[in-house]
Design a protein around this motif. Structure first.
Motif, PDB file in Angstrom:
ATOM      1  N   VAL A 199       0.824  -1.205   0.000  1.00  0.00           N
ATOM      2  CA  VAL A 199       0.000   0.000   0.000  1.00  0.00           C
ATOM      3  C   VAL A 199       0.862   1.260   0.000  1.00  0.00           C
ATOM      4  CG1 VAL A 199      -2.066  -1.047   1.017  1.00  0.00           C
ATOM      5  CG2 VAL A 199      -0.283  -0.135   2.515  1.00  0.00           C
ATOM      6  N   HIS A 200       2.032   1.210   0.651  1.00  0.00           N
ATOM      7  CA  HIS A 200       2.963   2.340   0.582  1.00  0.00           C
ATOM      8  C   HIS A 200       3.389   2.591  -0.872  1.00  0.00           C
ATOM      9  CE1 HIS A 200       3.659   3.775   4.555  1.00  0.00           C
ATOM     10  NE2 HIS A 200       4.189   2.662   5.025  1.00  0.00           N
ATOM     11  N   CYS A 201       3.664   1.494  -1.589  1.00  0.00           N
ATOM     12  CA  CYS A 201       4.109   1.619  -2.978  1.00  0.00           C
ATOM     13  C   CYS A 201       2.997   2.159  -3.866  1.00  0.00           C
ATOM     14  CB  CYS A 201       4.593   0.270  -3.486  1.00  0.00           C
ATOM     15  SG  CYS A 201       5.995  -0.425  -2.573  1.00  0.00           S
ATOM     16  N   PHE A 202       1.782   1.640  -3.687  1.00  0.00           N
ATOM     17  CA  PHE A 202       0.659   2.168  -4.459  1.00  0.00           C
ATOM     18  C   PHE A 202       0.516   3.674  -4.245  1.00  0.00           C
ATOM     19  CE2 PHE A 202      -1.438  -2.222  -3.990  1.00  0.00           C
ATOM     20  CZ  PHE A 202      -1.047  -2.618  -5.255  1.00  0.00           C
ATOM     21  N   ASP A 203       0.640   4.109  -3.007  1.00  0.00           N
ATOM     22  CA  ASP A 203       0.469   5.525  -2.702  1.00  0.00           C
ATOM     23  C   ASP A 203       1.515   6.380  -3.401  1.00  0.00           C
ATOM     24  OD1 ASP A 203      -0.677   7.785  -0.966  1.00  0.00           O
ATOM     25  OD2 ASP A 203       1.457   7.834  -0.454  1.00  0.00           O
ATOM     26  N   VAL A 204       2.767   5.990  -3.324  1.00  0.00           N
ATOM     27  CA  VAL A 204       3.819   6.814  -3.922  1.00  0.00           C
ATOM     28  C   VAL A 204       3.746   6.767  -5.452  1.00  0.00           C
ATOM     29  CG1 VAL A 204       5.784   5.206  -4.144  1.00  0.00           C
ATOM     30  CG2 VAL A 204       6.195   7.571  -3.487  1.00  0.00           C
ATOM     31  N   LEU A 205       3.296   5.638  -6.016  1.00  0.00           N
ATOM     32  CA  LEU A 205       3.168   5.552  -7.474  1.00  0.00           C
ATOM     33  C   LEU A 205       2.040   6.441  -7.992  1.00  0.00           C
ATOM     34  CD1 LEU A 205       3.733   1.710  -7.940  1.00  0.00           C
ATOM     35  CD2 LEU A 205       5.277   3.550  -8.674  1.00  0.00           C
ATOM     36  N   GLU A 206       0.902   6.479  -7.275  1.00  0.00           N
ATOM     37  CA  GLU A 206      -0.168   7.396  -7.702  1.00  0.00           C
ATOM     38  C   GLU A 206       0.240   8.843  -7.501  1.00  0.00           C
ATOM     39  OE1 GLU A 206      -4.356   5.247  -8.091  1.00  0.00           O
ATOM     40  OE2 GLU A 206      -4.122   6.482  -6.280  1.00  0.00           O
ATOM     41  N   TRP A 207       1.020   9.113  -6.485  1.00  0.00           N
ATOM     42  CA  TRP A 207       1.573  10.452  -6.259  1.00  0.00           C
ATOM     43  C   TRP A 207       2.431  10.875  -7.452  1.00  0.00           C
ATOM     44  CZ3 TRP A 207       6.751  11.421  -3.749  1.00  0.00           C
ATOM     45  CH2 TRP A 207       6.897  12.749  -3.306  1.00  0.00           C
ATOM     46  N   LEU A 208       3.152   9.920  -8.022  1.00  0.00           N
ATOM     47  CA  LEU A 208       3.998  10.206  -9.178  1.00  0.00           C
ATOM     48  C   LEU A 208       3.224  10.257 -10.492  1.00  0.00           C
ATOM     49  CD1 LEU A 208       7.053   7.908  -8.396  1.00  0.00           C
ATOM     50  CD2 LEU A 208       7.194  10.368  -8.806  1.00  0.00           C
ATOM     51  N   PHE A 209       2.408   9.229 -10.752  1.00  0.00           N
ATOM     52  CA  PHE A 209       1.883   9.010 -12.099  1.00  0.00           C
ATOM     53  C   PHE A 209       0.380   9.220 -12.240  1.00  0.00           C
ATOM     54  CE2 PHE A 209       5.578   6.007 -11.857  1.00  0.00           C
ATOM     55  CZ  PHE A 209       6.395   6.684 -12.763  1.00  0.00           C
ATOM     56  N   GLY A 210      -0.334   9.470 -11.154  1.00  0.00           N
ATOM     57  CA  GLY A 210      -1.773   9.576 -11.239  1.00  0.00           C
ATOM     58  C   GLY A 210      -2.434   8.215 -11.099  1.00  0.00           C
ATOM     59  N   GLU A 211      -3.672   8.109 -11.524  1.00  0.00           N
ATOM     60  CA  GLU A 211      -4.474   6.897 -11.327  1.00  0.00           C
ATOM     61  C   GLU A 211      -3.766   5.658 -11.862  1.00  0.00           C
ATOM     62  OE1 GLU A 211      -8.741   4.963 -12.799  1.00  0.00           O
ATOM     63  OE2 GLU A 211      -8.112   6.961 -13.475  1.00  0.00           O
ATOM     64  N   LEU A 212      -3.822   4.583 -11.083  1.00  0.00           N
ATOM     65  CA  LEU A 212      -3.238   3.301 -11.477  1.00  0.00           C
ATOM     66  C   LEU A 212      -4.332   2.289 -11.789  1.00  0.00           C
ATOM     67  CD1 LEU A 212      -0.506   2.898  -8.695  1.00  0.00           C
ATOM     68  CD2 LEU A 212      -0.169   3.783 -11.011  1.00  0.00           C
ATOM     69  N   ARG A 213      -4.024   1.377 -12.706  1.00  0.00           N
ATOM     70  CA  ARG A 213      -4.906   0.252 -12.997  1.00  0.00           C
ATOM     71  C   ARG A 213      -4.097  -1.029 -12.898  1.00  0.00           C
ATOM     72  NH1 ARG A 213      -7.891   2.689 -18.426  1.00  0.00           N
ATOM     73  NH2 ARG A 213      -8.924   4.462 -17.382  1.00  0.00           N
ATOM     74  N   VAL A 214      -4.594  -1.976 -12.128  1.00  0.00           N
ATOM     75  CA  VAL A 214      -3.907  -3.253 -11.954  1.00  0.00           C
ATOM     76  C   VAL A 214      -4.277  -4.178 -13.101  1.00  0.00           C
ATOM     77  CG1 VAL A 214      -3.622  -5.259 -10.455  1.00  0.00           C
ATOM     78  CG2 VAL A 214      -3.870  -2.983  -9.454  1.00  0.00           C
ATOM     79  N   ARG A 215      -3.246  -4.735 -13.761  1.00  0.00           N
ATOM     80  CA  ARG A 215      -3.475  -5.621 -14.905  1.00  0.00           C
ATOM     81  C   ARG A 215      -3.242  -7.095 -14.584  1.00  0.00           C
ATOM     82  NH1 ARG A 215      -6.980  -2.965 -17.458  1.00  0.00           N
ATOM     83  NH2 ARG A 215      -6.277  -1.173 -18.663  1.00  0.00           N
TER      84      ARG A 215
END
Length: 373
Positions: A199-215
């Protein structure tokens, strides 16, 4: 009586009165951080373990309780840190809402999005603020990566990767004391490494790149435990046009002061790595601080809350930002909606991993046709 609106709860001249619910490992970090903050008064702490309460009193808690509900009923607080096991987060927020107390909740915010929705609805009805302790973005190396990416130093980034590993609840051998049971109980925590670290990684990645989609995703167990101790997730960030892989695990023996998170952005004109943005003389400073903490334990003094400072300073800054937002009557910079989004991404990863496992089981169950010549 309805809770006092957030904007009117504090005056400019008053210190923010804070309680800490749970003063185990991370709760003690928050307590020490708050005790060092200007304009914050640590009124009380609660923990079921007597030794933890004794430590809390030594480092600045004016009063201690063996039950967090009793603390909330007995003290006049502006805010509370919820550093309890995940299965108690929703209940603690409900009790805080009844008292009109804003909350800073350890990650994961809850064990599921369903539980998070109920928690956040309770907070909305009571008009209390909810902050979440996603601290990775407060680390200077992560801030350095974001600054370099935002200024376009490597142009478009088609691919990025992040890895976060530690030794998890079992600790590095030899283990002197048995670990608490709840981190290995899927009902108590909601999941394993993906909820503890991912969850820490998800947070920092959305902070960087915006909305994420899991594939796609896969879960692994290197030990025979009830929760995954490894997770790999494939994602895309549509707005940025970036494909991302995330791997997290609680199977690796930590070697402090080694940094346990690796982030790389592969741009069209070069690479950005968090290793390039560590503070100057980081390893020397962190090693010195770690040795100081070992000496403190031997002499029964309290270790420095900021050593190794690289990690714990991030917790201080996250809590300080939350307290400042509450003092100013503003929304916390990392709020309940942020915490819920990371849970939604984790749940989608779990779903896809389960589908993959089911498909693999079906293939394994097929009989191989006999071939005759």
């Amino acid at each position: 009586m309805a809770p006092t609106p957030l904007l009117n709860r504090l005056t400019d001249s008053s210190a923010l009165s804070l309680g800490v619910l749970g003063v185990g490992n991370i709760g003690m970090v928050h307590l020490k951080s708050a005790a060092a903050m200007p304009g914050v008064e640590v009124v009380a702490a609660a923990d079921a373990v007597p030794e933890n309460r004794e430590r809390a009193e030594r480092v600045g808690a004016s009063r201690t309780y063996d039950d967090y509900a009793t603390l909330l009923d007995s003290e006049d607080l502006d805010a509370a840190v919820v550093a309890l096991p995940p299965f108690l987060h929703a209940e603690a927020v409900e009790r805080a809402a009844e008292a009109g107390v804003d909350v800073f909740v350890e990650k994961p915010l809850a064990r599921s999005t369903e539980e998070a929705d109920e928690l956040l609805e309770t907070a909305r009805e009571a008009e209390i603020a909810v902050g979440v302790d996603h601290t990775l973005r407060y680390q200077p190396d992560m801030a350095g990566v974001k600054a370099a990416y935002d200024e376009g130093s490597v142009g478009h980034v088609p691919y990025a990767s992040i890895t976060r590993l530690n030794d998890g609840p079992l600790g590095r051998p030899p283990v002197e004391n048995a670990p608490p049971s709840w981190p290995l109980d899927s009902d108590a925590v909601g999941g394993g490494s993906l909820l503890e670290l991912g969850v820490h990684c998800f947070d920092v990645l959305e902070w960087l790149f915006g909305e994420l989609r899991v594939r796609d995703a896969s879960m692994g167990r290197t030990l025979e435990i009830d929760v995954e101790d490894a997770a790999t997730v494939l994602m895309e960030a549509p707005e940025a046009g970036t494909t991302i892989t995330l791997h997290c695990g609680s199977y690796q023996w930590e070697q402090l002061p080694e940094v346990n998170t690796r982030l790389r952005l592969e741009g069209v004109t070069g690479t950005i790595s968090n290793q390039e943005h560590l503070p100057q003389n980081f390893y020397a400073g962190a090693a010195k601080s770690a040795l100081s903490n070992v000496a403190s334990r031997l002499t029964r003094d309290e270790p420095d809350v900021f050593g190794p400072s690289f990690y714990l300073q991030a917790h201080y800054d996250a809590l300080a930002d939350f307290c400042e937002a509450i003092r100013e009557g503003e929304q916390p910079p990392i709020d309940g909606a942020d915490g819920r989004r990371t849970l939604a991404l984790a749940e989608r990863a779990y779903e896809l991993a389960a589908e993959t496992d089911e498909a693999a089981d079906e293939i394994d169950g097929l009989e191989t046709p006999e071939v005759t010549l």
